[in-house]
Design a protein around this motif. Structure first.
Motif, mmCIF file in Angstrom:
data_model
loop_
_atom_site.group_PDB
_atom_site.id
_atom_site.type_symbol
_atom_site.label_atom_id
_atom_site.label_comp_id
_atom_site.label_asym_id
_atom_site.label_seq_id
_atom_site.Cartn_x
_atom_site.Cartn_y
_atom_site.Cartn_z
ATOM 1 N N SER A 33 0.560 -1.051 -0.038
ATOM 2 C CA SER A 33 -0.342 0.072 0.153
ATOM 3 C C SER A 33 0.769 0.775 -0.020
ATOM 4 O O SER A 33 0.366 2.637 0.631
ATOM 5 C CB SER A 33 -0.565 -0.413 0.701
ATOM 6 N N TYR A 34 2.251 1.227 -0.042
ATOM 7 C CA TYR A 34 3.043 2.116 0.453
ATOM 8 C C TYR A 34 2.842 3.606 -1.151
ATOM 9 O O TYR A 34 2.739 4.536 -0.341
ATOM 10 C CB TYR A 34 4.658 1.852 -0.132
ATOM 11 N N PRO A 35 2.429 2.707 -2.580
ATOM 12 C CA PRO A 35 2.062 4.359 -3.370
ATOM 13 C C PRO A 35 1.053 4.404 -2.987
ATOM 14 O O PRO A 35 1.222 6.087 -3.240
ATOM 15 C CB PRO A 35 2.584 3.035 -4.472
ATOM 16 N N HIS A 36 0.028 4.655 -2.645
ATOM 17 C CA HIS A 36 -1.164 4.587 -2.637
ATOM 18 C C HIS A 36 -0.858 5.812 -0.932
ATOM 19 O O HIS A 36 -1.067 6.813 -1.028
ATOM 20 C CB HIS A 36 -2.118 3.362 -2.156
ATOM 21 N N LEU A 37 -0.137 5.056 -0.149
ATOM 22 C CA LEU A 37 0.240 6.378 1.314
ATOM 23 C C LEU A 37 0.297 7.112 0.975
ATOM 24 O O LEU A 37 -0.023 7.888 1.452
ATOM 25 C CB LEU A 37 0.797 5.238 2.099
ATOM 26 N N LYS A 38 1.721 6.848 0.286
ATOM 27 C CA LYS A 38 2.459 8.234 -0.535
ATOM 28 C C LYS A 38 1.790 8.950 -0.931
ATOM 29 O O LYS A 38 2.107 10.395 -0.316
ATOM 30 C CB LYS A 38 3.714 7.863 -1.291
ATOM 31 N N ARG A 39 0.783 8.617 -2.155
ATOM 32 C CA ARG A 39 0.090 10.010 -2.426
ATOM 33 C C ARG A 39 -1.062 10.453 -1.707
ATOM 34 O O ARG A 39 -1.237 11.652 -1.971
ATOM 35 C CB ARG A 39 -1.050 8.815 -4.143
ATOM 36 N N GLY A 40 -1.692 9.615 -0.353
ATOM 37 C CA GLY A 40 -2.398 10.143 0.423
ATOM 38 C C GLY A 40 -1.957 11.135 0.994
ATOM 39 O O GLY A 40 -2.441 12.674 1.280
ATOM 40 N N ILE A 41 -0.496 11.133 1.566
ATOM 41 C CA ILE A 41 0.037 11.642 2.739
ATOM 42 C C ILE A 41 0.646 13.730 2.106
ATOM 43 O O ILE A 41 0.581 14.078 1.954
ATOM 44 C CB ILE A 41 1.741 11.182 3.131
ATOM 45 N N ASN A 42 0.690 13.044 0.677
ATOM 46 C CA ASN A 42 0.939 14.472 -0.102
ATOM 47 C C ASN A 42 0.083 14.962 -0.454
ATOM 48 O O ASN A 42 0.034 16.077 -0.265
ATOM 49 C CB ASN A 42 2.291 14.088 -2.035
ATOM 50 N N ASN A 43 -0.868 14.397 -0.771
ATOM 51 C CA ASN A 43 -2.296 14.841 -1.358
ATOM 52 C C ASN A 43 -2.774 15.766 0.278
ATOM 53 O O ASN A 43 -3.051 16.766 -0.194
ATOM 54 C CB ASN A 43 -3.293 14.324 -1.431
ATOM 55 N N LEU A 44 -2.743 15.212 1.674
ATOM 56 C CA LEU A 44 -2.932 15.866 2.645
ATOM 57 C C LEU A 44 -2.060 17.066 2.394
ATOM 58 O O LEU A 44 -2.740 18.248 3.361
ATOM 59 C CB LEU A 44 -2.905 14.932 3.848
ATOM 60 N N ARG A 45 -0.543 17.174 2.250
ATOM 61 C CA ARG A 45 0.207 18.334 3.157
ATOM 62 C C ARG A 45 -0.020 19.058 1.980
ATOM 63 O O ARG A 45 0.704 20.370 2.257
ATOM 64 C CB ARG A 45 1.525 17.449 2.165
ATOM 65 N N ARG A 46 -0.378 19.146 0.613
ATOM 66 C CA ARG A 46 -0.553 19.884 -0.440
ATOM 67 C C ARG A 46 -1.916 20.946 -0.029
ATOM 68 O O ARG A 46 -1.850 21.639 0.433
ATOM 69 C CB ARG A 46 -0.935 19.213 -1.802
ATOM 70 N N ARG A 47 -3.065 19.729 0.246
ATOM 71 C CA ARG A 47 -4.583 20.837 1.050
ATOM 72 C C ARG A 47 -3.857 21.506 1.911
ATOM 73 O O ARG A 47 -4.571 22.612 2.517
ATOM 74 C CB ARG A 47 -4.982 19.781 1.636
ATOM 75 N N PHE A 48 -2.947 21.077 2.929
ATOM 76 C CA PHE A 48 -2.598 22.110 4.224
ATOM 77 C C PHE A 48 -2.070 22.723 3.315
ATOM 78 O O PHE A 48 -1.920 23.581 4.504
ATOM 79 C CB PHE A 48 -1.773 21.180 6.001
ATOM 80 N N SER A 49 -0.856 22.994 3.291
ATOM 81 C CA SER A 49 -0.500 23.894 2.392
ATOM 82 C C SER A 49 -0.538 25.129 1.734
ATOM 83 O O SER A 49 -0.026 25.902 1.815
ATOM 84 C CB SER A 49 1.171 23.394 1.945
ATOM 85 N N GLN A 50 -2.429 24.771 1.210
ATOM 86 C CA GLN A 50 -2.653 25.656 0.459
ATOM 87 C C GLN A 50 -3.212 26.581 1.467
ATOM 88 O O GLN A 50 -3.819 26.319 2.904
ATOM 89 C CB GLN A 50 -4.290 25.069 -0.194
ATOM 90 N N PRO A 51 -2.812 27.937 1.099
ATOM 91 C CA PRO A 51 -3.632 29.404 1.727
ATOM 92 C C PRO A 51 -5.116 29.096 2.302
ATOM 93 O O PRO A 51 -5.874 28.792 1.290
ATOM 94 C CB PRO A 51 -3.179 30.207 1.179
#
Lengths: 378, 153
Positions: free
Chosen positions: A360-378
């Protein structure tokens, strides 16, 4: 040097592998297939399909415990199952040949085979000039080689990366810098010793080559895994020393034969196709003494080509096939001794968690990246 | 809408999984059935997921117009079909006539089909037979297969 590193690791690995029983080995085999499936194919799903198909193919023929004939279509030549050599030759040999012919090109350009001995001596001097880079890459390659299923590509790219990072001229990488050749090649050689240690100690091959190695062990009656390190320790040590010797002898042979051997890759396909196909089929007959295996090698040649074209892991299929018999024995014994929930023990559960994380690593990585992007957006 | 090769390969694995399930259910004892059945079910489920993925991608592929790459792929597929034909024919020839007849005939016919000269084709065909005989029959001392018609071994 990697072979001596592997020898030094043997006493450290022994206490860990001694706690492995049937349930642990059954799950360990699944973990090994998952490693190869996740890291050598186009996607984890495709890799697992390939690995499971390999297991399924290994069940063809007469079941030794119950006497039931499985998937043999009442064909007598399938009663004893399919042999390894036609499968390996079809999957890796014929499929590559078909691929070359399909593309209509030789492996390299016809004029590329003009290497002189003096050019090779310059290469030898370059390795000496960059001896610390060679040493670092060897150690890194060896450590990566120990990790099952990671294989040559990861080792070579990690070492290429560290060579670039530590180079005085990183901007020139990609333009023919010799450091960019020394580092991955040193890692490529070193990872074999690490990979061999894991193959012998755990029965998990790190690459397709080690899967064939593992099959060779089984053919001569040596079962890789914890018991091998106890019952066949002299053999294991001899093999590790053999890797060291093979590197030295191989290096010397390559020094003198490389200018001539490289020309093989530029042979015209018109001659290569009938030549290799003939020698491969004669080889299959000599190894198995059964003309029916021509069908097997041809079917697996076509299957191998399709798997190569569409990103299904061929090493995972081969590993599944090679370990299928052992997997079935360990699983059935585990079910009989511990019941259907044999995997509900600390080590098998840990291995299953590692497997789940890996897949599940590729999916986990994608999910974490999406979360990071969402939280980093103003 | 045109389906890509990857879809057909996934469908092939799906069919293989289904075949495995049906066959496994016919095995008499649980020891011989449990693992083939479990593994066939895993193949079937994963292949079904892959088929769905390929069907989703189909829409994207259909949106793209036919390019020069498509015609290149068609030529490759045609070449591949011919090569499979040659390989299958060669296997059949070995099975029927044995290596001593099939190897030179196949090598010669293939080179003539590729429009090579007579002399080159004959020399290569004979050379290949001599090489195979020297390495395997003399070197490894394994008699080459003589075919169904001329007697096995």
């Amino acid at each position: 040097m990697p072979a001596f590193l592997a020898l030094a690791m043997v006493p450290l690995v022994m206490p860990i592998i001694m706690v492995f029983g049937q349930p642990e080995m059954a799950i360990l085999i699944l973990l090994g297939i998952s490693f190869l499936a996740a890291l050598t194919g186009g996607s984890a799903i495709k890799g697992i399909i390939a690995g499971m198909l390999g297991l399924l193919i290994s069940f063809i023929g007469y079941h030794s415990i119950t006497g039931v004939h499985r998937f043999d279509f009442n064909a007598t030549f399938l009663y004893d199952g399919i042999e390894l050599i036609p499968i390996a030759l079809g999957l890796f040999g014929l499929s590559e040949l078909f691929h070359l012919v399909m593309r209509g090109r030789t492996a390299i350009a016809p004029k590329a085979g003009t290497t002189r001995l003096s050019d090779i001596l310059v290469g030898v001097k370059d390795v000496w000039r960059h001896r610390w880079l060679w040493f670092r890459s060897t150690v890194i390659g060896y450590i990566i080689g120990i990790i099952p299923g990671v294989g040559a590509e990861v080792a070579t790219w990690v070492c290429y990366g560290q060579a670039k990072q530590t180079s005085k001229h990183p901007e020139k990488f990609g333009t023919g810098m010799v450091e960019g050749v020394i580092a991955p090649e040193a890692a490529n050689n070193a990872k074999e010793a690490g990979s061999l240690l894991t193959t012998m100690a755990l029965g998990i091959p790190g690459s397709a080559i080690m899967a064939l190695f593992l099959a060779a062990f089984l053919m001569v009656g040596v079962t890789p895994g914890p018991r091998m390190m106890v019952e066949h320790l002299p053999l294991a040590l001899t093999l590790l020393l053999g890797i060291a010797l093979a590197n030295i002898v191989g290096g010397i042979i390559c020094l003198f034969a490389a200018p001539h051997l490289v020309r093989v890759a530029s042979v015209n396909l018109d001659f290569l196709f009938p030549g290799i196909l003939s020698i491969a089929l004669v080889g299959v007959y000599v190894a198995t003494l059964s003309p029916m295996n021509f069908i097997t090698v041809l079917i697996f040649g076509i299957l191998g080509l399709l798997m190569k074209l569409y990103g299904y892991s061929r090493p995972a299929l081969l590993l599944g096939f090679v370990l299928g018999g052992l997997f079935e024995n360990y699983s059935l014994l585990s079910i009989k001794i511990y019941g259907p929930l044999f995997f509900a023990r600390p080590i098998p559960l840990t291995l299953l968690v590692i497997m789940a994380l890996l897949l599940s690593y590729p999916h986990l990585k994608r999910g974490i990246n999406n979360l990071r992007r969402r939280f980093s957006q103003p | 809408m045109k389906l890509k090769g990857s879809f057909w390969v996934a469908l092939f694995f799906l069919a293989l999984g289904l075949f495995g399930i049906i066959q496994s259910l016919t095995f008499r004892y649980w020891e011989s059935m449990v693992l083939p059945l479990g593994i066939s079910i895993i193949i079937f489920i994963l292949a079904a997921v892959q088929v769905v993925r390929e069907l989703r991608r189909r829409g994207e592929a259909a949106a793209a117009k036919a390019t020069a790459e498509d015609s290149g792929a068609k030529a490759e597929t045609r070449r591949l079909g011919l090569i499979f034909g040659w390989a299958a024919g060669f296997c059949l020839a070995i099975y029927l006539f044995g290596f001593y007849i099939a190897i030179p005939t196949f090598a010669f016919a293939y080179l003539k089909w590729r429009r090579r000269g007579w002399l080159v084709a004959v020399i290569f065909a004979v050379g290949l037979l001599v090489f195979s005989y020297a390495v395997f029959a003399i070197g490894l001392k394994v008699p080459l297969y003589k075919g169904l018609i001329f007697g096995a071994h």
